[in-house]
Design a protein around this motif. Structure first.
Motif, PDB file in Angstrom:
ATOM      1  N   GLY A  45     -11.764  -3.765  -1.338  1.00 28.38           N
ATOM      2  CA  GLY A  45     -12.826  -2.769  -1.370  1.00 28.38           C
ATOM      3  C   GLY A  45     -13.633  -2.758  -0.082  1.00 28.38           C
ATOM      4  O   GLY A  45     -14.449  -1.869   0.130  1.00 28.38           O
ATOM      5  N   ASN A  46     -13.405  -3.747   0.785  1.00 26.79           N
ATOM      6  CA  ASN A  46     -14.102  -3.799   2.063  1.00 26.79           C
ATOM      7  C   ASN A  46     -13.478  -2.828   3.058  1.00 26.79           C
ATOM      8  O   ASN A  46     -12.298  -2.508   2.958  1.00 26.79           O
ATOM      9  CB  ASN A  46     -14.057  -5.216   2.653  1.00 26.79           C
ATOM     10  CG  ASN A  46     -14.822  -6.207   1.797  1.00 26.79           C
ATOM     11  OD1 ASN A  46     -15.816  -5.871   1.162  1.00 26.79           O
ATOM     12  ND2 ASN A  46     -14.342  -7.443   1.773  1.00 26.79           N
ATOM     13  N   ILE A  47     -14.289  -2.397   4.024  1.00 30.44           N
ATOM     14  CA  ILE A  47     -13.820  -1.553   5.118  1.00 30.44           C
ATOM     15  C   ILE A  47     -13.703  -2.442   6.351  1.00 30.44           C
ATOM     16  O   ILE A  47     -14.653  -3.152   6.700  1.00 30.44           O
ATOM     17  CB  ILE A  47     -14.783  -0.384   5.378  1.00 30.44           C
ATOM     18  CG1 ILE A  47     -14.890   0.498   4.119  1.00 30.44           C
ATOM     19  CG2 ILE A  47     -14.317   0.434   6.581  1.00 30.44           C
ATOM     20  CD1 ILE A  47     -15.962   1.567   4.218  1.00 30.44           C
ATOM     21  N   TYR A  48     -12.533  -2.400   6.989  1.00 25.22           N
ATOM     22  CA  TYR A  48     -12.275  -3.235   8.152  1.00 25.22           C
ATOM     23  C   TYR A  48     -12.037  -2.364   9.382  1.00 25.22           C
ATOM     24  O   TYR A  48     -11.071  -1.601   9.419  1.00 25.22           O
ATOM     25  CB  TYR A  48     -11.036  -4.109   7.924  1.00 25.22           C
ATOM     26  CG  TYR A  48     -11.171  -5.042   6.747  1.00 25.22           C
ATOM     27  CD1 TYR A  48     -11.864  -6.236   6.857  1.00 25.22           C
ATOM     28  CD2 TYR A  48     -10.618  -4.711   5.512  1.00 25.22           C
ATOM     29  CE1 TYR A  48     -12.003  -7.086   5.773  1.00 25.22           C
ATOM     30  CE2 TYR A  48     -10.744  -5.553   4.423  1.00 25.22           C
ATOM     31  CZ  TYR A  48     -11.440  -6.740   4.555  1.00 25.22           C
ATOM     32  OH  TYR A  48     -11.572  -7.580   3.482  1.00 25.22           O
ATOM     33  N   PRO A  49     -12.892  -2.492  10.417  1.00 26.35           N
ATOM     34  CA  PRO A  49     -12.626  -1.775  11.667  1.00 26.35           C
ATOM     35  C   PRO A  49     -11.490  -2.459  12.432  1.00 26.35           C
ATOM     36  O   PRO A  49     -11.113  -3.603  12.127  1.00 26.35           O
ATOM     37  CB  PRO A  49     -13.952  -1.887  12.429  1.00 26.35           C
ATOM     38  CG  PRO A  49     -14.595  -3.123  11.898  1.00 26.35           C
ATOM     39  CD  PRO A  49     -14.136  -3.250  10.463  1.00 26.35           C
ATOM     40  N   ARG A  50     -10.982  -1.767  13.414  1.00 28.65           N
ATOM     41  CA  ARG A  50      -9.859  -2.271  14.213  1.00 28.65           C
ATOM     42  C   ARG A  50     -10.109  -3.692  14.710  1.00 28.65           C
ATOM     43  O   ARG A  50      -9.236  -4.556  14.630  1.00 28.65           O
ATOM     44  CB  ARG A  50      -9.611  -1.335  15.395  1.00 28.65           C
ATOM     45  CG  ARG A  50      -8.429  -1.737  16.269  1.00 28.65           C
ATOM     46  CD  ARG A  50      -8.305  -0.777  17.451  1.00 28.65           C
ATOM     47  NE  ARG A  50      -7.054  -0.901  18.149  1.00 28.65           N
ATOM     48  CZ  ARG A  50      -6.869  -1.708  19.191  1.00 28.65           C
ATOM     49  NH1 ARG A  50      -7.855  -2.483  19.628  1.00 28.65           N
ATOM     50  NH2 ARG A  50      -5.685  -1.753  19.785  1.00 28.65           N
ATOM     51  N   GLN A 115      -4.769   1.830   3.652  1.00 28.22           N
ATOM     52  CA  GLN A 115      -5.557   1.588   2.444  1.00 28.22           C
ATOM     53  C   GLN A 115      -4.717   0.820   1.445  1.00 28.22           C
ATOM     54  O   GLN A 115      -3.541   1.124   1.240  1.00 28.22           O
ATOM     55  CB  GLN A 115      -6.022   2.902   1.804  1.00 28.22           C
ATOM     56  CG  GLN A 115      -6.835   2.671   0.541  1.00 28.22           C
ATOM     57  CD  GLN A 115      -7.522   3.929   0.045  1.00 28.22           C
ATOM     58  OE1 GLN A 115      -7.587   4.938   0.735  1.00 28.22           O
ATOM     59  NE2 GLN A 115      -8.068   3.851  -1.158  1.00 28.22           N
ATOM     60  N   GLY A 116      -5.345  -0.172   0.826  1.00 33.41           N
ATOM     61  CA  GLY A 116      -4.737  -0.907  -0.275  1.00 33.41           C
ATOM     62  C   GLY A 116      -5.621  -0.755  -1.505  1.00 33.41           C
ATOM     63  O   GLY A 116      -6.814  -1.045  -1.448  1.00 33.41           O
ATOM     64  N   THR A 117      -5.053  -0.264  -2.591  1.00 31.14           N
ATOM     65  CA  THR A 117      -5.797  -0.064  -3.834  1.00 31.14           C
ATOM     66  C   THR A 117      -5.177  -0.935  -4.917  1.00 31.14           C
ATOM     67  O   THR A 117      -3.993  -0.788  -5.227  1.00 31.14           O
ATOM     68  CB  THR A 117      -5.738   1.416  -4.269  1.00 31.14           C
ATOM     69  OG1 THR A 117      -6.222   2.225  -3.199  1.00 31.14           O
ATOM     70  CG2 THR A 117      -6.564   1.644  -5.525  1.00 31.14           C
ATOM     71  N   PRO A 118      -5.961  -1.857  -5.490  1.00 30.20           N
ATOM     72  CA  PRO A 118      -5.381  -2.762  -6.487  1.00 30.20           C
ATOM     73  C   PRO A 118      -4.988  -2.031  -7.772  1.00 30.20           C
ATOM     74  O   PRO A 118      -5.582  -1.015  -8.133  1.00 30.20           O
ATOM     75  CB  PRO A 118      -6.506  -3.761  -6.767  1.00 30.20           C
ATOM     76  CG  PRO A 118      -7.753  -3.100  -6.316  1.00 30.20           C
ATOM     77  CD  PRO A 118      -7.378  -2.090  -5.274  1.00 30.20           C
ATOM     78  N   TYR A 119      -3.961  -2.560  -8.413  1.00 32.82           N
ATOM     79  CA  TYR A 119      -3.553  -2.072  -9.730  1.00 32.82           C
ATOM     80  C   TYR A 119      -2.945  -3.236 -10.500  1.00 32.82           C
ATOM     81  O   TYR A 119      -2.567  -4.236  -9.921  1.00 32.82           O
ATOM     82  CB  TYR A 119      -2.587  -0.889  -9.639  1.00 32.82           C
ATOM     83  CG  TYR A 119      -1.163  -1.256  -9.247  1.00 32.82           C
ATOM     84  CD1 TYR A 119      -0.205  -1.545 -10.235  1.00 32.82           C
ATOM     85  CD2 TYR A 119      -0.778  -1.325  -7.924  1.00 32.82           C
ATOM     86  CE1 TYR A 119       1.093  -1.894  -9.881  1.00 32.82           C
ATOM     87  CE2 TYR A 119       0.521  -1.662  -7.577  1.00 32.82           C
ATOM     88  CZ  TYR A 119       1.447  -1.950  -8.553  1.00 32.82           C
ATOM     89  OH  TYR A 119       2.733  -2.290  -8.213  1.00 32.82           O
TER      90      TYR A 119
END
Length: 121
Positions: A45-50, A115-119
């Motif tokens: 859920g975090n946003i990671y810059p380059r 983007q990675g979205t958990p499931y």
């Protein structure tokens, strides 16, 4: 999709290289293939810059990448979608739907967004 304009094998290999320690932690590889404006919405859920994604070391990643599919969104712009099953440090399996946007820049494929979205299966 026109497979003549989208080098499927090259993009699949580049995406898979992001999961292998020998390329994932290679600064030259990362500088070449992470676009200047790259960022990631992480599975966490975090946003990671380059800058946060360019790493010189880290643990090996045990991951299975499944159902990889490419979609050509425009000439020189490809979306790669797939599922990842990662073995966490606690031994538990972590599942995520993945999406990467690759664009052609100066004859090199660069990653613009991931983007990675958990499931849970």
């Amino acid at each position: 999709m026109n497979h003549h304009t989208a080098p499927t094998a090259e993009l699949l290999a580049l995406e898979q290289a992001l999961w292998h320690a020998d390329t994932r932690y290679d600064p030259a590889f990362q500088q070449r293939h992470f676009a200047a404006d790259f960022f990631e919405f992480g599975r966490s859920g975090n946003i990671y810059p380059r800058a946060d994604c360019i790493m010189q070391s880290g643990p090996p990643i045990q991951a299975n990448l499944l159902n990889m599919q490419l979609r050509e969104l425009a000439e020189g712009l490809i979306q790669l979608v797939y599922d990842s099953v990662v073995t966490g440090t606690d031994g538990r399996l972590q599942y995520a739907n993945r999406s990467s946007l690759w664009s052609r820049q100066d004859d090199v494929w660069v990653l613009r967004f991931h983007q990675g979205t958990p499931y849970q299966p």
